[in-house]
Design an enzyme around this catalytic site. Structure first.
Site, mmCIF file in Angstrom:
data_model
loop_
_atom_site.group_PDB
_atom_site.id
_atom_site.type_symbol
_atom_site.label_atom_id
_atom_site.label_comp_id
_atom_site.label_asym_id
_atom_site.label_seq_id
_atom_site.Cartn_x
_atom_site.Cartn_y
_atom_site.Cartn_z
ATOM 1 N N ILE A 1 0.972 -1.234 -0.251
ATOM 2 C CA ILE A 1 0.132 -0.110 -0.105
ATOM 3 C C ILE A 1 0.872 1.123 -0.136
ATOM 4 C CG2 ILE A 1 -1.678 1.287 1.160
ATOM 5 C CD1 ILE A 1 -3.075 -1.392 2.399
ATOM 6 N N GLY A 2 1.678 1.194 0.874
ATOM 7 C CA GLY A 2 2.742 2.511 1.071
ATOM 8 C C GLY A 2 3.485 2.427 2.270
ATOM 9 N N GLY B 1 4.816 4.694 5.549
ATOM 10 C CA GLY B 1 4.422 5.798 6.595
ATOM 11 C C GLY B 1 5.664 6.043 7.373
ATOM 12 N N HIS C 1 6.828 5.108 10.172
ATOM 13 C CA HIS C 1 7.152 4.134 11.207
ATOM 14 C C HIS C 1 7.177 2.748 10.537
ATOM 15 C CE1 HIS C 1 6.987 7.347 14.234
ATOM 16 N NE2 HIS C 1 5.608 7.502 14.059
ATOM 17 N N GLY C 2 7.275 2.705 9.258
ATOM 18 C CA GLY C 2 7.180 1.439 8.602
ATOM 19 C C GLY C 2 6.329 1.394 7.400
ATOM 20 N N ILE C 3 6.391 0.219 6.673
ATOM 21 C CA ILE C 3 5.689 -0.145 5.412
ATOM 22 C C ILE C 3 4.439 -0.850 5.590
ATOM 23 C CG2 ILE C 3 6.097 -1.455 3.240
ATOM 24 C CD1 ILE C 3 8.723 -1.056 3.475
ATOM 25 N N VAL C 4 3.431 -0.438 4.913
ATOM 26 C CA VAL C 4 2.174 -1.002 4.877
ATOM 27 C C VAL C 4 1.721 -2.006 3.798
ATOM 28 C CG1 VAL C 4 -0.317 -0.572 5.044
ATOM 29 C CG2 VAL C 4 1.308 0.911 6.197
ATOM 30 N N LYS D 1 0.795 -3.490 8.890
ATOM 31 C CA LYS D 1 1.732 -2.319 8.970
ATOM 32 C C LYS D 1 3.078 -3.145 9.706
ATOM 33 C CE LYS D 1 2.440 2.026 11.485
ATOM 34 N NZ LYS D 1 1.953 3.131 12.313
ATOM 35 N N ASP E 1 -0.585 13.925 15.741
ATOM 36 C CA ASP E 1 -0.103 14.134 14.603
ATOM 37 C C ASP E 1 -1.462 13.956 13.195
ATOM 38 O OD1 ASP E 1 1.603 14.249 12.181
ATOM 39 O OD2 ASP E 1 2.221 12.121 12.177
#
EC number: 2.7.11.22
Length: 344
Positions: free
Chosen positions: A10-11, A13, A15-18, A33, A125
């Site tokens: 998906i993409g 962020g 703090h990590g990859i989804v 995530k 945030d």
């Protein structure tokens, strides 16, 4: 982790990859995530632990993305309900959002923020990229990696390096270490302004420029209107030429008087004077024509591609693609799980 099958990425962020994934036994589609670990010996990052704690405090709310599970296996992974896209899609619609649509998005955001604050959670945030939209048009708050369980007595100190710059409250820009839900309420105001304007209200390129953007519209803050400003760590380190406030009606000439009134109650320098999310939901803005649109009347994002004109029941128009790698290998691939530098 062998209970999930990866369908696609998906993409990324802060703090990590989804990943989009399917639970093999139930067929449920989820978002996995993968939290980036700099070194295994460092353990689970604090951001991930805080996100879990915050979501456990406010689980089962229709305006907050649900944490489904924390699967055991390779690395550290969180399983969330799958959402189509984030609210930044409103910037890329072929036509401006209708007033009823803006009201609907804001109403759902405020319901989520109100619920968080009632449970002493400060998100820290809030921004369009952290507002996800479901296939039915539902807006939900996501990414609680910077969230905190708020201390009502104000005794705890927090870092001021939170919130993405364009949505960062003035007290944070002046280095405040003691703050409250007001930082979220300022961000809500920025998001409302963006929904009305079609572009960010305060697009600063650095922290100083960010303050300049705010001052150009709201004017130079003074101890008379914001007494606490003199106590902020960076107040005496930064000086600006005196500027008078600009009427919000000149900044947003197409906004209704009710929208401008509500916006002005969010974008106030003194944090404790900003309107609470629960109070904002009772504002006249939501009870004057046009009324907030039903979620089915909102634009629904698709992956990949543009926007569908209306929400629709049933499966989403998302192109699923299978990754022919075992999940364990995919999540441990050092080329894929690389350190990610968060945006400022």
């Amino acid at each position: 982790m062998d209970q999930y099958c990866i369908l696609g990425r998906i993409g990324e962020g802060a703090h990590g990859i989804v990943f989009k994934a399917k639970h093999i036994e139930t067929g449920e589609i989820v978002a996995l995530k993968k939290v980036a670990l700099r070194r295994l010996e460092d353990g689970i990052p604090n951001q991930a632990l805080r996100e879990i704690k915050a979501l456990q405090e406010i689980e089962d709310n229709q305006y907050v993305v649900q944490l489904k599970a924390v699967p055991h296996g390779a690395g550290f992974v969180l399983a969330f309900e799958f959402m189509l896209s984030d609210a930044e899609v409103v910037r890329h619609t072929q036509r401006a959002l209708a007033q009823a649509q803006v009201k609907s998005y804001l109403q759902m955001l405020l319901k989520g923020v109100s619920f968080c604050h009632a449970n002493n959670i400060v998100h820290r945030d809030l921004k369009p990229a952290n507002l996800l939209i479901s296939a039915s048009g539902q807006l939900k708050i996501a990414d609680f990696g910077l969230a905190r369980v708020f201390s009502p007595d104000g005794s705890r100190l927090y870092t001021h390096q939170v919130a993405t710059r364009w949505y960062r409250a003035p007290e944070l820009l002046y280095g405040a270490r003691q703050y409250d839900q007001g930082v979220d309420l300022w961000a809500v105001g920025c998001i409302l302004g963006e929904l009305l304007n079609g572009s960010p209200l305060f697009p600063g390129e650095n922290d100083i420029e960010q303050l300049c953007c705010v001052l150009r519209i709201l004017g130079t803050p003074s101890p008379q209107i914001w007494p606490e400003i003199t106590e902020l760590p960076d107040y005496n380190k930064i000086s600006f030429e005196e500027q008078a406030p600009v009427p919000l009606g000149e900044v947003l000439p197409d906004a209704s008087p009710q929208a401008l009134d509500l916006l002005g109650q969010f974008l106030l320098y003194p944090p404790r004077q900003r309107i609470a999310a629960s109070q904002a939901l009772l504002h006249q803005y939501f009870f004057t024509a046009p009324l907030p649109a039903h979620p089915s009347e909102l634009p629904i994002p698709q992956r990949p591609g543009g926007l569908a004109p209306k929400a629709h029941p049933g499966p989403s128009n998302v192109h699923d693609f299978h990754v022919d790698q075992p999940l364990e290998e995919l999540l441990l691939n050092p080329e894929l799980i690389r350190p990610f530098i968060p945006e400022s």
